[in-house]
Scaffold this motif. Structure first.
Motif, PDB file in Angstrom:
ATOM      1  N   LYS A  13       0.834  -1.207   0.000  1.00 59.71           N
ATOM      2  CA  LYS A  13       0.000   0.000   0.000  1.00 59.71           C
ATOM      3  C   LYS A  13       0.868   1.256   0.000  1.00 59.71           C
ATOM      4  CE  LYS A  13      -4.010   1.959   0.032  1.00 59.71           C
ATOM      5  NZ  LYS A  13      -4.937   1.813  -1.092  1.00 59.71           N
ATOM      6  N   ALA A  14       1.965   1.242   0.741  1.00 59.55           N
ATOM      7  CA  ALA A  14       2.883   2.384   0.765  1.00 59.55           C
ATOM      8  C   ALA A  14       3.456   2.637  -0.624  1.00 59.55           C
ATOM      9  CB  ALA A  14       4.010   2.133   1.767  1.00 59.55           C
ATOM     10  N   ARG A  15       3.795   1.576  -1.341  1.00 52.26           N
ATOM     11  CA  ARG A  15       4.309   1.727  -2.706  1.00 52.26           C
ATOM     12  C   ARG A  15       3.231   2.256  -3.625  1.00 52.26           C
ATOM     13  NH1 ARG A  15       6.877  -3.210  -5.974  1.00 52.26           N
ATOM     14  NH2 ARG A  15       4.687  -3.670  -6.279  1.00 52.26           N
ATOM     15  N   GLU A  16       2.016   1.740  -3.467  1.00 52.05           N
ATOM     16  CA  GLU A  16       0.886   2.207  -4.284  1.00 52.05           C
ATOM     17  C   GLU A  16       0.640   3.705  -4.073  1.00 52.05           C
ATOM     18  OE1 GLU A  16      -3.877   1.719  -3.875  1.00 52.05           O
ATOM     19  OE2 GLU A  16      -2.731  -0.157  -3.855  1.00 52.05           O
ATOM     20  N   LEU A  17       0.825   4.164  -2.840  1.00 52.84           N
ATOM     21  CA  LEU A  17       0.625   5.580  -2.510  1.00 52.84           C
ATOM     22  C   LEU A  17       1.855   6.435  -2.832  1.00 52.84           C
ATOM     23  CD1 LEU A  17      -1.242   5.159   0.899  1.00 52.84           C
ATOM     24  CD2 LEU A  17      -2.222   5.854  -1.305  1.00 52.84           C
ATOM     25  N   GLN A  18       2.864   5.818  -3.433  1.00 57.17           N
ATOM     26  CA  GLN A  18       4.106   6.481  -3.841  1.00 57.17           C
ATOM     27  C   GLN A  18       4.835   7.137  -2.677  1.00 57.17           C
ATOM     28  OE1 GLN A  18       3.093   9.024  -7.157  1.00 57.17           O
ATOM     29  NE2 GLN A  18       2.794   7.275  -8.504  1.00 57.17           N
TER      30      GLN A  18
END
Length: 69
Positions: free
Chosen positions: A32-37
């Motif tokens: 999720k952190a990666r998805e949220l950049q």
């Protein structure tokens, strides 16, 4: 990716057995952190530690119970 000069550090403490949708919770959080950049995410294992009350927390007890099966 542009990183701002001011940033915040987010720390999340959870157990290895914590799950979300049948996946380890730490994995779901990193994805999720990666998805949220977000700028980055790291998962660290803490086999032993203590908090404000100085009560020791350790993974040794759990490891012993797993080998006795």
């Amino acid at each position: 990716m542009h990183l701002p000069h001011d940033a915040l550090l987010l720390r999340i403490f959870l157990g290895e057995s914590d799950r979300w949708e049948h996946k380890p919770l730490y994995e779901a959080i990193v994805l999720k952190a990666r998805e949220l950049q977000m700028a980055g995410a790291t998962v660290l294992r803490g086999p032993m530690g203590f908090g404000k009350t100085s009560h020791l927390h350790t993974a040794k007890i759990l490891r012993l119970s797993m080998t006795c099966r």
